[in-house]
Design an enzyme around this catalytic site. Structure first.
Site, PDB file in Angstrom:
ATOM      1  N   HIS A  48      -7.954  33.276 -13.941  1.00  0.00           N
ATOM      2  CA  HIS A  48      -8.206  34.243 -12.858  1.00  0.00           C
ATOM      3  C   HIS A  48      -8.824  35.506 -13.435  1.00  0.00           C
ATOM      4  CE1 HIS A  48      -7.227  36.717  -9.226  1.00  0.00           C
ATOM      5  NE2 HIS A  48      -7.295  35.548  -8.625  1.00  0.00           N
ATOM      6  N   ILE A  54      -8.766  39.387 -13.672  1.00  0.00           N
ATOM      7  CA  ILE A  54      -8.224  40.204 -12.584  1.00  0.00           C
ATOM      8  C   ILE A  54      -6.811  39.730 -12.294  1.00  0.00           C
ATOM      9  CG2 ILE A  54      -8.441  40.789 -10.126  1.00  0.00           C
ATOM     10  CD1 ILE A  54     -11.483  40.347 -10.440  1.00  0.00           C
ATOM     11  N   GLY A  57      -3.602  39.500  -6.679  1.00  0.00           N
ATOM     12  CA  GLY A  57      -2.926  40.416  -5.758  1.00  0.00           C
ATOM     13  C   GLY A  57      -1.527  39.966  -5.395  1.00  0.00           C
ATOM     14  N   VAL A  58      -1.340  38.666  -5.278  1.00  0.00           N
ATOM     15  CA  VAL A  58      -0.003  38.172  -4.922  1.00  0.00           C
ATOM     16  C   VAL A  58       1.012  38.518  -6.008  1.00  0.00           C
ATOM     17  CG1 VAL A  58      -0.827  36.337  -3.405  1.00  0.00           C
ATOM     18  CG2 VAL A  58      -0.453  35.845  -5.815  1.00  0.00           C
ATOM     19  N   GLU A  62       4.404  40.542  -5.735  1.00  0.00           N
ATOM     20  CA  GLU A  62       5.620  40.007  -6.361  1.00  0.00           C
ATOM     21  C   GLU A  62       6.320  41.076  -7.193  1.00  0.00           C
ATOM     22  OE1 GLU A  62       8.729  37.628  -7.725  1.00  0.00           O
ATOM     23  OE2 GLU A  62       7.364  37.232  -6.056  1.00  0.00           O
TER      24      GLU A  62
END
Length: 143
Positions: A48, A54, A57-58, A62
């Site tokens: 990723h 990067i 976002g999840v 979290e």
């Protein structure tokens, strides 16, 4: 301040999924400020994205949830409890987070009824907003 060892005594997460390195400030059951040092060695950067790492976002959300769990469980005998997501609302991503960044996460508990918790989370890098969300989770007994 709560160090990494004490964090691991409060929540069950472990590497590579422990997203809080230390807690700078905490008001048990109300709010907390924590840090995630984003290393180039994070396993998620392998895919990723290769050549353009990067932080997903999840995983930022979290980190907010883990800090929320620390906020409500610190100082209590909750060794048999874990927090499970029940919702994510008003989530916005404003800035890319990558290797070398220090993610500062702030969580404030909005409501806590029985074992249902709702919190507002904000994540920044160098004072710039990276993400914000309202998260909700439920404390349940471990299997």
């Amino acid at each position: 301040m709560i160090d990494n060892k004490e964090i691991r005594e409060v929540i069950p997460h472990r590497y590579p999924f422990l997203m809080i390195d230390k807690v700078l400030e905490i008001e048990d059951g109300k709010k907390a400020v924590g840090i995630k040092n984003v290393s180039a060695n994070e396993p998620f950067f392998q895919g990723h994205f290769p050549g353009n790492p990067i932080m997903p976002g999840v995983l930022i959300v979290e980190a907010m949830a883990q800090l929320g769990g620390i906020t409500v469980m610190h100082g209590k005998d909750n060794n048999n409890m874990i927090g499970l997501f029940t919702g994510i609302n008003k989530c916005k991503f404003k800035r890319v987070v990558g290797p070398g960044d220090q993610l500062k996460i702030e969580v404030e508990i909005i409501s806590s009824k029985l074992n249902l918790i709702k919190a507002k989370g904000v994540a920044t890098v160098d004072g710039d907003l990276a993400a914000e969300a309202e998260i909700s989770f439920m404390l349940v007994e471990k299997n």
